[in-house]
Write a protein that holds these residues in place. Structure first.
Motif, short mmCIF file in Angstrom:
data_model
loop_
_atom_site.label_atom_id
_atom_site.label_comp_id
_atom_site.label_asym_id
_atom_site.label_seq_id
_atom_site.Cartn_x
_atom_site.Cartn_y
_atom_site.Cartn_z
N UNK A 126 1.15 -85.30 42.92
CA UNK A 126 0.12 -84.58 42.20
C UNK A 126 -0.44 -83.55 43.17
N UNK A 127 -0.58 -82.31 42.69
CA UNK A 127 -1.01 -81.24 43.59
C UNK A 127 -1.84 -80.21 42.82
N UNK A 128 -2.47 -79.35 43.58
CA UNK A 128 -3.28 -78.25 43.04
C UNK A 128 -2.69 -76.95 43.56
N UNK A 129 -2.55 -75.97 42.66
CA UNK A 129 -1.97 -74.69 43.04
C UNK A 129 -2.89 -73.55 42.62
N UNK A 130 -2.77 -72.43 43.31
CA UNK A 130 -3.43 -71.18 42.94
C UNK A 130 -2.36 -70.11 42.83
N UNK A 131 -2.56 -69.18 41.87
CA UNK A 131 -1.58 -68.13 41.71
C UNK A 131 -2.06 -67.01 40.81
#
Length: 177
Positions: A126-131
Motif C-alpha cells: 500500500x502506497x501514496x503517490x503524487x503526480x
C-alpha cells in the motif's frame, strides 16, 4: 374610462411579462466511467465537482480482480485547471494524489545448482503517490461528456511498490445539478 381600461390592460401585460423569468440551472456535478479500462477488465469511476468556470475537484476509484495487475485498488483525489472557452471544458492540467495497493507479483532467481528458476511471491503493498495529468474534455449540449487524459506519478513510501504509476484513459459521463 376607456383610457384607464387600456392603461390597466397594458400595465398588467407588462407586469405579467416581467414576472416570467427563465430559470437556467448550472450543472456542477459530473459522473464518469473509464471505458478504455472497462474493455481491459478493471473498473474506474470518477466524480467531479465544478468549482467555477475554470476549475474543478474530484476523485476516482479504480479496482481490479486481485492478481491481474500490480495495482488492484486506487483512490485518486485531484484538482483540475481548465483552459477552454466553455465552462469547465477544454484542455486541462491536473494535480493528483493516489492511495494505491496491490501486489508485486512473482520474482524469479536462477539457481545454477538446480539449473532452474526459483519463483518467489513478493508481498502486498500500500502506497501514496503524487503526480500530474494532462487532458481534454468536451461537453455536449445535452450534458454528455467525452474526456481523454493521461498522467504519471511517483509512489513515495513503500520500497516494494512500483516506483512510477500511471493514470488516464478515455472517459464517458454526464453533467448534472
Amino acid at each position: 374610462m376607456k383610457k384607464i381600461l387600456i392603461a390597466l390592460c397594458l400595465s398588467s401585460f407588462f407586469f405579467g411579462y416581467s414576472q416570467e423569468k427563465e430559470f437556467t440551472s448550472i450543472e456542477k456535478n459530473e459522473l464518469k466511467a473509464n471505458v478504455f479500462l472497462f474493455v481491459l477488465s478493471p473498473i474506474e469511476i470518477t466524480y467531479e465537482r465544478i468549482l467555477n468556470e475554470d476549475s474543478g475537484i474530484g476523485a476516482s476509484v479504480y479496482f481490479m480482480k486481485k492478481g491481474d495487475a500490480d495495482i488492484n485498488f486506487s483512490l485518486s483525489p485531484y484538482y483540475r485547471a481548465y483552459f477552454g472557452k466553455k465552462r469547465a471544458a477544454g484542455f486541462f492540467v491536473e494535480g493528483f494524489g493516489m492511495l494505491n495497493s496491490g501486489n508485486t507479483g512473482y520474482h524469479s532467481i536462477y539457481d545454477p545448482i538446480r539449473d532452474d528458476y526459483i519463483y518467489t511471491k513478493k508481498d502486498n503493498f500500500t502506497d501514496v503517490a503524487l503526480g500530474f495529468s494532462l487532458g481534454a474534455k468536451w461537453v455536449h449540449k445535452k450534458k454528455f461528456i467525452f474526456e481523454i487524459s493521461g498522467g504519471i506519478g511517483r509512489n513515495l513510501l513503500n520500497s516494494d511498490s512500483p516506483d512510477v504509476i500511471g493514470r488516464g484513459g478515455i472517459n464517458l459521463g454526464y453533467r448534472f445539478n
